[in-house]
Design a protein around this motif. Structure first.
Motif, PDB file in Angstrom:
ATOM      1  N   PRO A   1      99.260 102.007 -47.174  1.00 15.99           N
ATOM      2  CA  PRO A   1      98.781 100.994 -48.130  1.00 15.99           C
ATOM      3  C   PRO A   1      97.265 100.983 -48.290  1.00 15.99           C
ATOM      4  N   ARG A   2      96.522 101.585 -47.336  1.00 14.95           N
ATOM      5  CA  ARG A   2      95.049 101.599 -47.471  1.00 14.95           C
ATOM      6  C   ARG A   2      94.535 102.839 -48.201  1.00 14.95           C
ATOM      7  N   ALA A   3      95.411 103.798 -48.455  1.00 17.08           N
ATOM      8  CA  ALA A   3      94.943 105.060 -49.048  1.00 17.08           C
ATOM      9  C   ALA A   3      94.687 104.910 -50.543  1.00 17.08           C
ATOM     10  N   ALA A   4      93.544 105.418 -51.003  1.00 23.25           N
ATOM     11  CA  ALA A   4      93.210 105.394 -52.435  1.00 23.25           C
ATOM     12  C   ALA A   4      94.122 106.387 -53.172  1.00 23.25           C
ATOM     13  N   PRO A   5      94.368 106.149 -54.457  1.00 25.06           N
ATOM     14  CA  PRO A   5      95.285 107.041 -55.179  1.00 25.06           C
ATOM     15  C   PRO A   5      94.696 108.422 -55.432  1.00 25.06           C
ATOM     16  N   VAL A   6      95.564 109.423 -55.409  1.00 23.90           N
ATOM     17  CA  VAL A   6      95.243 110.736 -55.975  1.00 23.90           C
ATOM     18  C   VAL A   6      95.609 110.628 -57.447  1.00 23.90           C
ATOM     19  N   MET A   7      94.628 110.881 -58.320  1.00 25.14           N
ATOM     20  CA  MET A   7      94.842 110.602 -59.741  1.00 25.14           C
ATOM     21  C   MET A   7      94.984 111.867 -60.577  1.00 25.14           C
ATOM     22  N   THR A   8      95.714 111.722 -61.674  1.00 20.05           N
ATOM     23  CA  THR A   8      95.819 112.784 -62.667  1.00 20.05           C
ATOM     24  C   THR A   8      95.930 112.121 -64.029  1.00 20.05           C
ATOM     25  N   GLY A   9      95.631 112.842 -65.098  1.00 19.88           N
ATOM     26  CA  GLY A   9      95.784 112.262 -66.428  1.00 19.88           C
ATOM     27  C   GLY A   9      94.873 112.922 -67.428  1.00 19.88           C
TER      28      GLY A   9
ATOM     29  N   ALA B   1      89.037 106.438 -55.937  1.00 21.19           N
ATOM     30  CA  ALA B   1      90.075 107.457 -56.102  1.00 21.19           C
ATOM     31  C   ALA B   1      89.884 108.494 -55.012  1.00 21.19           C
ATOM     32  N   ALA B   2      90.993 109.024 -54.479  1.00 17.19           N
ATOM     33  CA  ALA B   2      90.901 110.043 -53.427  1.00 17.19           C
ATOM     34  C   ALA B   2      90.603 111.407 -54.034  1.00 17.19           C
ATOM     35  N   ALA B   3      91.105 111.652 -55.255  1.00 11.63           N
ATOM     36  CA  ALA B   3      90.889 112.930 -55.947  1.00 11.63           C
ATOM     37  C   ALA B   3      91.393 112.772 -57.374  1.00 11.63           C
ATOM     38  N   TYR B   4      90.997 113.718 -58.253  1.00 15.35           N
ATOM     39  CA  TYR B   4      91.456 113.685 -59.649  1.00 15.35           C
ATOM     40  C   TYR B   4      91.673 115.108 -60.136  1.00 15.35           C
ATOM     41  N   ILE B   5      92.843 115.331 -60.745  1.00 15.53           N
ATOM     42  CA  ILE B   5      93.111 116.631 -61.387  1.00 15.53           C
ATOM     43  C   ILE B   5      93.579 116.376 -62.809  1.00 15.53           C
ATOM     44  N   GLU B   6      92.952 117.029 -63.774  1.00 13.20           N
ATOM     45  CA  GLU B   6      93.333 116.862 -65.179  1.00 13.20           C
ATOM     46  C   GLU B   6      93.910 118.174 -65.707  1.00 13.20           C
ATOM     47  N   ALA B   7      95.092 118.092 -66.315  1.00 11.45           N
ATOM     48  CA  ALA B   7      95.671 119.260 -66.988  1.00 11.45           C
ATOM     49  C   ALA B   7      95.344 119.162 -68.473  1.00 11.45           C
ATOM     50  N   HIS B   8      95.056 120.304 -69.109  1.00  7.67           N
ATOM     51  CA  HIS B   8      94.629 120.290 -70.517  1.00  7.67           C
ATOM     52  C   HIS B   8      94.906 121.649 -71.124  1.00  7.67           C
ATOM     53  N   ILE B   9      95.148 121.695 -72.427  1.00 12.12           N
ATOM     54  CA  ILE B   9      95.174 123.005 -73.082  1.00 12.12           C
ATOM     55  C   ILE B   9      93.748 123.563 -73.049  1.00 12.12           C
TER      56      ILE B   9
END
Ligand SMILES: [Zn+2]
Length: 417
Positions: A79-87, A192-200
């Motif tokens: 519950p204390r961990a920040a989210p790994v984000m994508t979008g 945020a713990a990390a962020y990865i974005e997928a894109h054309i």
């Protein structure tokens, strides 16, 4: 690769992803297979509602922040961990395509669905974000949602921005927030713990080389200028050439000198003069005034600094008869993504045996702002002939699904750290 991770990846559903892309493409559809979905428009609100309905069907938590960024979260075990984000983003250019932005959102949702179906527990929550107003076509500037979220810009300074019809961002945003009242409220600047974005890719490299996955190493730097050359108008028939202060003649000399400055054997420099205004713009008057834009880009910090700093002296040296004013209008330093995230994406592509290459991004993305606050990376997939910001934008279902599989693997690795 762990068996449970393999199981989750195998649940990425090419047809579900493609069908959802096509369903979203109907919201704001324009002739020629294109999409016009301006930020905070009726179409944007409709797309948000569809995305929320898909999230609710899986019992994922839905939240929104003050600039309308939409967050869809699958809980983690700590519950204390920040989210790994994508979008990515759901808004489009006025004559946009069916994949720019929306692909990253729906690939992220596909990853969440696959992980949920596999019943995998992750330490960090995994969170999908649909950033508001990435394109900036209706309310400039672009990448607004991520800039406000990360604190690079304040919401207050943007609220009075108006669209072409005189509607303020404040009013359009309030309407958008009110249209999705059930969402939880999310604070700006949440960690945020990390962020990865997928894109054309929005460029032709992957397709040309027969690669499926681009491992994005960073976003190239960019400098914009307005150059104004001021001379004197005169009669085209009576004024001798020796007496003229022809602003266009000097502007052309300046542009030729800038082309010399940006000549690059490696073909990495991007240099564009996309806009030119000539005054009085009449066939029998000597031009008194020329305004042109300069857009120069390069991934290497030293190179873009050298080229950007050389624009004004180069123009001044080339202009012989008129006066010169050079105004910088935009300055984005190159952004290098976190090597650990870049490696993580590459490991995933290799494990899935997908042809891949490392590459910088030519275009700006929300990942540029996220890279300032957390370890960040991006995944590119090919698009047909590199065409983007165009109704004809196209991509292959199998490539799009491959990108979602790489994303799923990378998110699972980061969410267990
Ligand atoms: Zn985009």
């Amino acid at each position: 690769m762990r068996e449970d991770v393999q199981d989750a990846i195998s649940r990425v559903d090419q047809k579900r992803l493609w069908d959802r892309l096509m369903e979203m493409a109907r919201i704001g559809a324009i002739p020629g297979n294109g999409v016009n979905r301006a930020a905070f428009s009726r179409e944007d609100i409709a797309a948000r509602k569809v995305l929320i309905s898909w999230a609710r069907a899986r019992n994922f938590a839905v939240a929104m922040d003050a600039i309308g960024n939409l967050f869809i979260r699958r809980a983690g075990s700590d519950p204390r961990a920040a989210p790994v984000m994508t979008g990515s983003h759901m808004d489009s250019q006025p004559r946009g395509g069916r994949f720019d932005g929306i692909y990253g959102v729906l690939a992220g949702l596909e990853a969440l669905e696959a992980i949920e179906e596999a019943g995998l527990a992750t330490r960090h929550p995994i969170e999908l974000v649909a950033w508001s107003n990435e394109e900036g076509g209706r309310f400039p500037p672009c990448t607004m949602g991520s800039a406000v979220y990360t604190g690079a810009k304040s919401l207050g300074e943007l609220l009075e921005v108006k669209d072409n019809e005189g509607i303020t961002l404040k009013d359009a945003l309030a309407q958008t927030l009110a249209a999705t009242p059930a969402a939880e409220k999310r604070e700006l600047n949440a960690p945020a713990a990390a962020y990865i974005e997928a894109h054309i890719e929005q460029g032709p490299l992957l397709e040309q080389e027969g690669k499926i996955i681009g491992i994005v190493t960073g976003i190239q730097g960019l400098r914009w200028f307005n150059v104004e050359i001021s001379g004197e108008t005169a009669h085209a028939g009576t004024t001798s050439l020796g007496l003229r202060k022809d602003a266009l003649r000097d502007a052309i000399a300046a542009i030729n000198a800038l082309h010399e400055l940006t000549r690059d054997a490696a073909d990495t420099v991007r240099f564009t003069i996309g806009r030119m205004l000539v005054t009085p713009n009449s066939p029998n008057s000597v031009p008194s005034h020329v305004l042109f834009s300069v857009d120069v880009r390069h991934p290497d910090p030293a190179t873009i600094a050298r080229l950007g700093d050389a624009v004004e002296p180069t123009v001044r040296k080339a202009v012989t008869r008129c006066s010169v004013k050079v105004t910088p209008t935009l300055h984005d330093d190159p952004c290098a993504f976190d090597p650990a995230v870049v490696d993580c994406v590459e490991r995933a592509a290799r494990a899935l045996k997908l042809a891949h290459r490392r590459m910088p991004s030519g275009a700006s993305h929300d990942a540029m702002y996220m890279a300032r606050v957390c370890p960040t990376g991006m995944i590119f997939v090919p698009c047909e002939r590199g065409i983007s910001h165009n109704e004809a934008e196209n991509a292959r279902p199998a490539d799009l699904a491959a990108g979602a599989r790489v994303l799923t693997a990378a998110l699972l690795e980061l969410a267990d750290r």
